[in-house]
Design an enzyme around this catalytic site. Sequence first.
Site: not given
Ligand code: AGP
Length: 602
Positions: A2, A27, A74, A98-99, A474, A478, A481, A497, A597
């Site tokens: 958050c 966040r 969040w 936050n936490g 990756e 992408k 998400e 497999h 984020k």
């Molecule tokens: C990547 O597009 C995601 N938002 C997520 O997987 C991110 O890479 C992951 O949470 C790691 O974040 P960081 O690099 O800030 O540690």
Amino acid sequence: MCGIIGVLGNHEAAPILVEALKRLEYRGYDSAGIATVNRGALARRRAVGKLANLSDLLVHEPLAGKSGIGHTRWATHGAPTVGNAHPHKAGSVAVVHNGIIENFKELREELSHKDIRFSTDTDTETVALLCGYHMSQGLDPVDAARTTMRALEGAFALAFLFEGHEDLMIATRKGSPLAIGHGDGEMFVGSDAIALAPFTDQITYLEEDDFAVLTRSSLTIWDKHDMLANRDMRQIVLESARVDKDGHKHFMAKEIAEQPVALDRALNAYTNTSGDITLPEELDFTKIERLTMVACGTAYYACMVAKYWFETIARLPVEVDVASEFRYREPPVPAGTLALFVSQSGETADTLAALRYMEGKAHQIAGLVNVAESSIARGSDVVLPLHAGPEISVASTKAFTCQLTVLLMLAIRAAQQRGMALPEGMPADLRSLPGLIHQALATEQQVKSSSRDLAKAQDIIFLGRGQLYPLALEGALKLKELSYIHAEGYASGELKHGPIALIDEKVPVVVLAPRDALFEKTVSNMQEVMARGGKVILVTDAEGARLAGEGTHEVIVMPQVPNTLAPILYAIPAQQIAYFTAIAKGTDVDQPRNLAKSVTVE
Ligand code: AGP
């Protein structure tokens, strides 16, 4: 994950709080709220959903006062409702958090036995009620907040505001970041310096277990031993705090487009004028026997690519793991281990916890981060800044390609220090990266058309071999998400497999395959897919298109690149496929549902 903000100001607090929350919305954005003290009275406004809903509420129900706290949520405990939105209030105290408070159930139990009732499902309400209880027992706000903080277990960044106290705020942190901003006769609290940038560039970062008492003219900090502590005040680089879209429709589009410049900045940071790679002198690979890399999400995939580079170029044994697994499997740590933690935010809770595990075990701890003052940076013996610039979009793009670029430079430097021969053209070829990325961005037009088809799919497969296998992972991450379409990444050789059972005419298969030594193997996999009606979207270079483009649904032609640089280049179409598919689906590109984020909770 958050965002929290606080101000003891000389102007109305509400607009300041909302402006700061706009910079913290990345966040988390399930709900938002503020509280102010005005003429002694403590009042709140809270709204579900995006920050705009809170702004609308404040138009109709304004909140006066020059002291205030704010929060963008969040959800961890309790659904995103107004009742569960922060700030939480109990009697004469309001708090934003936050936490995660891990012992909140026990604390609720204790408070219930004192006939204290709860009105929400959140762990944060427990903090407000506990502080309110201590005040009801005669403790003053500072002692009540301190006693409360010492009872909490888990991760928290907290800001407290008190009825009748317009020149008092308490800020404390454990496991989640918290910054103090020094204004001109004003004081600020924020989850990060970017939130405070419009108001001040003079920042003090609280350390673990710090407890801070703020007035407009003072900041007093106690450390975990309840001793007075001095934390340095530093001037942040305001440019790095600039967060706007520069005319792009989304932050993600801006950050994709920024990659040539960002990589150039990263290259300049680690090479001298004659093009030699220069690392912090504390990093000496002649003393390193093995490398352990730990990260999450996209950063983890960067580590997976780097494993190929360190092992093939520097002949250095490498272990790579996701932080959430690494931190609990308690691996043995042989002598001479360099532990490298890769994190854009530098605040990812699992990655930070993995770093804590390696303290006292690893020969050396290094942090590759995009936020130089972050917790992971502060926990590292060697900090390797990413120089990507602020990355606001939840989907990591320029940070990923900068991570790859810096990791490749590390691998090359390791090879040199270990007396290994370098691949042909290295390190000189690194200089061609910004230009090649610029060329790769031009595939946008080719990607747009295939994205419209992908947007109709229910399931999508990404394939890659060797150093392109992590790019398949990756690309799938992408896509899922951003567009909420189920996507999986596989090593091409793994298809037969099991996963090939998924293939039919409804399942597009994106194949990331430059014309390299493994290309023919991947072409066989493509044939297996097409023989079962699967639609192949081949991302390759001109030679690859000539050799294997026939029969595919679409071919996206990339610039010819030196083999070692391919993983960095092929990140671009992976990002663009996800971006344009999300646009075709109409999802929220910069703030996809359920995400945030910076994952600063477990
Ligand atoms: C990547 O597009 C995601 N938002 C997520 O997987 C991110 O890479 C992951 O949470 C790691 O974040 P960081 O690099 O800030 O540690």
